[in-house]
Enzyme design. Structure first.
Site: not given
Length: 556
Positions: A409, A381, A94, A273, A301, A105
């Site tokens: 990441w 993370f 998107r 969403a 989401f 965000k």
């Protein structure tokens, strides 16, 4: 540690023509927007209609924390990993909305070494698609008010106009306004309001259309309000569907960019969403399926919102199959679902993680309800400990659930190889037994109840008196056979954002409904869900700037 934008600005991008050539596109089939972006022809689907589709991989997740769980990052990393394995993969995402980018965000184009680029352009104005949608939406608003001012031949009741203006920013003070003040020359006073652009029905229509002709036909069916006789008034009654389509003639064309590893990515459309249906456009996904052997796409989401709408609305409208699903989970979100406060999520807490696994379990059950093969991706993370990620792996493996520790990441495609291998295996095994949650012939109330009970885990639904009247009216109008699009908080399986984990013994409150007949669904508003978000106390915009030489900083 480098920030996302620092990593992006140091990447080496190929000219967009090389990316297009790698997809075997001729120069007539794409239009450059600068050196690193392009619009694809909206005739590609027709050209490749007889070509077999690539396998479509849907990336969804557990209920996220306010900062998000890196679903787009995993999507990009998986696409890069598939290409590293020699597969021809295309990513479909998107477009970000300026509201969330400057609100909660920050940037929304993946992260680290799994980003789509140029991330500054994608996060800001990109190719102007959202501005075109905003213009078309507000042109319709202007035409409605002008029609009423010029005599109101359609007998539109100003008190029952459903169509709202929009802007691509979170601005709570515009949720409810009065227009037309100042005397006869300034129009007829009436109540109005703003939605965020990504909640506009025109955004949903753009994303569910399969051609320019289909786009115009859908726009014509938009219900803008009701007459004094309580009859629906549509865009076709105003005779302006052609003009509105004209404003969208370029926006309907999917956008081609690349990842940090030069994997092709098609980015197009961006409905929320938690308000709308939360998926990139059908044209983007289907075009990617014609150009690649694998398509990695995502829905907004958690599986309770994005995946449900992808499978019950988007894939139904687009008439395509979903071959496998990735369920993204993070240590920090699972700990939050296990009772840890947001400020303490970086501290090791296996007990809280264990308690939070019930949220993951519910989303797994939802995907199993659809009969689709899946893999759990643990999006790593830096603060995760080996004890925490090891617990999730053991929990999945002990239940026969495919799981992959994913470090895309920090490592890009290399960090997603294990996930890619497991997804390839899932698409090659006869596990798929897809079935939708409901049939279109069922009543609106039945559809809503099935979603609430099966996907959310609710005991039941509670319809307000207004919602009950709307169901009766909508079914009298012939709209009862449309899918339903639930507007619900993303943070909880319930309609109460404070109920984390896997709530039990709750009821979903249905406040009201709105017809999106052009898009082809009925929007169902639950709880206190707003269609115009507000900014947080400390918006991400506070960290953004541009240097004297034009370099963007702080976007994420």
């Amino acid at each position: 540690m480098k920030t996302d934008i620092e990593i992006a600005q140091q990447a080496t991008l190929k000219p967009i023509g090389e990316i297009a050539a790698g997809l075997n596109l001729s120069e007539e089939e794409w239009e450059p927007y600068g050196h690193t972006k392009a619009k694809l022809s909206d005739n590609l689907l027709n050209k490749f209609k007889d070509k077999a589709d690539g396998k479509i991989i849907l990336v969804t997740s557990i209920n996220p924390t306010p900062a998000g769980e890196g679903k787009s990052t995993v999507t990009v990393g998986l696409g890069q990993a598939l290409n590293r394995l020699g597969e021809k993969a295309v990513i479909a995402l998107r477009e970000p909305s300026l509201g969330p980018v400057m609100g909660m965000k920050g940037g929304a184009a993946g992260g680290g070494y799994s980003q789509v680029l140029p991330m500054e352009d994608i996060n800001l104005h990109f190719t102007g698609d959202l501005h075109a949608i905003t213009s078309a939406n507000n042109a319709l608003s202007a035409m409605i008010d002008n029609h009423i001012h010029r005599g109101n031949n359609l007998n539109i009741d100003p008190r029952r106009i459903e169509w709202k203006r929009v802007m691509d920013m979170n601005d709570r003070v515009l949720r409810q306004i009065v227009v037309g003040l100042g005397g006869p020359l300034r129009g007829v006073p009436r109540e109005d309001g703003f939605n965020i652009t990504v909640a506009s029905e025109i955004m949903a229509i753009l994303c569910l259309s399969t051609s320019l002709e289909d786009l115009k036909a859908r726009i014509a069916k938009i219900v803008i309000g009701y007459s004094y006789d309580e009859e629906p008034v549509m865009v076709k009654d105003l005779k302006i569907e052609g003009a509105l389509t004209l404003l969208l003639k370029d926006a309907i064309k999917p956008n081609l960019v690349q990842t940090i590893e030069n994997t092709p990515a098609i980015i197009h459309g961006g409905p929320f969403a938690n308000i709308a249906h939360g998926c990139n456009s059908i044209m983007a996904t289907k075009t990617a399926a014609k150009l690649g052997d694998y398509v990695v796409t995502e829905a907004g989401f958690g599986a309770d919102l994005g995946a449900e709408k992808f499978l019950d609305i988007k894939s139904r409208a687009g008439e395509f199959d979903t071959d496998a699903v990735v369920i993204v989970a993070t240590v920090r979100a699972l700990k939050m679902h296990g009772g840890v406060a947001k400020d303490n999520l970086t501290e090791e807490n296996v007990d809280a993680l264990k308690a939070g696994m019930k949220n993951l379990k519910k989303h797994i059950e939802t995907i199993e309800t659809y009969g689709l093969p899946y893999v759990v991706a643990i999006n790593k993370f830096p603060t995760d400990t080996s004890a925490e990620t090891g617990f999730i792996e053991s929990w999945c493996e002990s239940r026969g659930i495919g799981v992959a520790l994913t470090d895309v990441w920090a490592k890009g495609g290399e960090g997603g190889i294990q996930l890619a291998e497991k997804i390839i295996e899932k698409t090659e095994t006869p596990e798929r037994n897809f079935k939708r949650l409901y049939e279109l012939e069922e009543t609106l109330e039945t559809k809503i109840r099935k979603i609430a009970q099966t996907v959310y885990g609710a005991d039941d639904i509670e319809l307000s008196p207004k919602a009950k009247k709307q169901i009766i009216f909508y079914e009298q109008q012939g709209w009862g056979k449309l899918p339903v699009c639930m507007a619900k908080t993303q943070y909880s399986l319930s309609d109460d954002p404070s109920l984390l984990g896997r709530p039990e013994g709750f009821t979903i409150s249905i406040r009201e409904m709105r017809p999106s007949v052009g898009a082809g669904f009925i929007v169902v508003l639950t709880g206190d869900m707003m269609t115009m978000p507000g900014l947080p106390k400390n918006p991400a915009a506070l960290n953004m700037d541009v240097t004297d030489d034009g370099k963007i900083v702080g976007l994420f």
